[in-house]
Design a protein around this motif. Structure first.
Motif, PDB file in Angstrom:
ATOM      1  N   MET A  18       0.728  -0.965  -0.022  1.00 46.98           N
ATOM      2  CA  MET A  18      -0.034   0.035  -0.109  1.00 46.98           C
ATOM      3  C   MET A  18       0.911   1.168  -0.051  1.00 46.98           C
ATOM      4  O   MET A  18       0.937   1.655   1.029  1.00 46.98           O
ATOM      5  N   ASN A  19       1.967   1.412  -1.234  1.00 43.60           N
ATOM      6  CA  ASN A  19       2.173   1.971  -1.150  1.00 43.60           C
ATOM      7  C   ASN A  19       1.393   4.334  -1.018  1.00 43.60           C
ATOM      8  O   ASN A  19       0.632   3.998  -2.102  1.00 43.60           O
ATOM      9  N   MET A  20       2.406   5.498  -0.461  1.00 39.82           N
ATOM     10  CA  MET A  20       0.932   6.031  -0.573  1.00 39.82           C
ATOM     11  C   MET A  20       1.740   7.318  -0.731  1.00 39.82           C
ATOM     12  O   MET A  20       2.946   8.173  -0.110  1.00 39.82           O
ATOM     13  N   ASP A  21       1.062   8.604  -1.504  1.00 40.67           N
ATOM     14  CA  ASP A  21       1.924   9.471  -1.619  1.00 40.67           C
ATOM     15  C   ASP A  21       0.478  10.664  -1.438  1.00 40.67           C
ATOM     16  O   ASP A  21      -0.614  10.300  -0.764  1.00 40.67           O
ATOM     17  N   LEU A  22       1.471  11.353   0.264  1.00 42.90           N
ATOM     18  CA  LEU A  22       0.255  12.630   0.349  1.00 42.90           C
ATOM     19  C   LEU A  22       0.443  13.666   0.513  1.00 42.90           C
ATOM     20  O   LEU A  22       1.842  14.216   0.333  1.00 42.90           O
ATOM     21  N   TYR A  23      -0.438  14.509   0.060  1.00 40.09           N
ATOM     22  CA  TYR A  23       0.442  16.236  -0.254  1.00 40.09           C
ATOM     23  C   TYR A  23      -0.872  16.595   0.084  1.00 40.09           C
ATOM     24  O   TYR A  23      -2.197  16.610   0.232  1.00 40.09           O
ATOM     25  N   ARG A  24      -1.224  18.028  -0.190  1.00 44.11           N
ATOM     26  CA  ARG A  24      -1.557  19.288   0.342  1.00 44.11           C
ATOM     27  C   ARG A  24      -2.059  19.826  -1.129  1.00 44.11           C
ATOM     28  O   ARG A  24      -0.689  20.693  -2.001  1.00 44.11           O
ATOM     29  N   THR A  25      -3.314  20.394  -1.607  1.00 45.30           N
ATOM     30  CA  THR A  25      -3.688  20.740  -1.992  1.00 45.30           C
ATOM     31  C   THR A  25      -4.527  21.945  -1.976  1.00 45.30           C
ATOM     32  O   THR A  25      -5.549  21.441  -2.155  1.00 45.30           O
ATOM     33  N   GLY A  26      -4.586  23.357  -2.082  1.00 43.92           N
ATOM     34  CA  GLY A  26      -5.731  24.536  -1.066  1.00 43.92           C
ATOM     35  C   GLY A  26      -6.334  23.870  -0.099  1.00 43.92           C
ATOM     36  O   GLY A  26      -5.308  23.691   0.454  1.00 43.92           O
TER      37      GLY A  26
END
Length: 145
Positions: free
Chosen positions: A24-32
């Motif tokens: 379960m590879n995950m990318d996590l980021y914020r947008t707005g």
């Protein structure tokens, strides 16, 4: 004075992610005003994906089954099968009631909106003493008086 919500400074505390199994590879980021978690789940039956929230813990579960017959003679076996789980500990800056999820092309996208009370905002300052004019004079040597 209350500290403002800074998701980048608080990222480790806000999302303490734990994966109980590989896969379960995950990318996590914020947008707005949203955090986006994109989790790779190739080959997973969409009906096996289960997402729940208990208190401030978001749990994602999914199952990938082997398509090989039981009598298969394996030459290489690198793709993980079984049930996978991932947990995200959500901080108070997330609006848990508005979390959404979408599974497209083997990627689960979980959208976590920032709570209204955690969004930056301006505070207006009232002045109750009325308007005052401040005067300044310039004297010949260039100094203000």
């Amino acid at each position: 004075m209350a500290r403002t919500f800074d998701p980048f400074r608080d990222m480790e505390r806000l999302f303490e992610a734990r994966s109980t199994q590989p896969g379960m590879n995950m990318d996590l980021y914020r947008t707005g005003d949203h955090f986006i978690a994109e989790i790779d789940l190739p080959g997973v039956d969409p009906s096996s994906i289960d997402i729940d929230i208990d208190d401030r813990t978001l749990t994602i579960r999914a199952e990938r089954k082997s398509t090989a017959s039981e009598d298969a003679q394996w030459l290489a076996r690198e793709r993980s099968t079984g049930t996978f789980a991932r947990q995200l500990s959500l901080g108070p800056g997330i609006d848990a009631a508005k979390i959404e999820a979408d599974y497209t092309d083997g990627v689960l996208t979980v959208t976590l909106p920032v709570a209204e009370e955690s969004k930056p905002r301006k505070i207006s300052v009232a002045h109750s003493g009325g308007q005052r004019e401040i005067k300044s004079e310039v004297v010949e040597d260039g100094q203000e008086g």
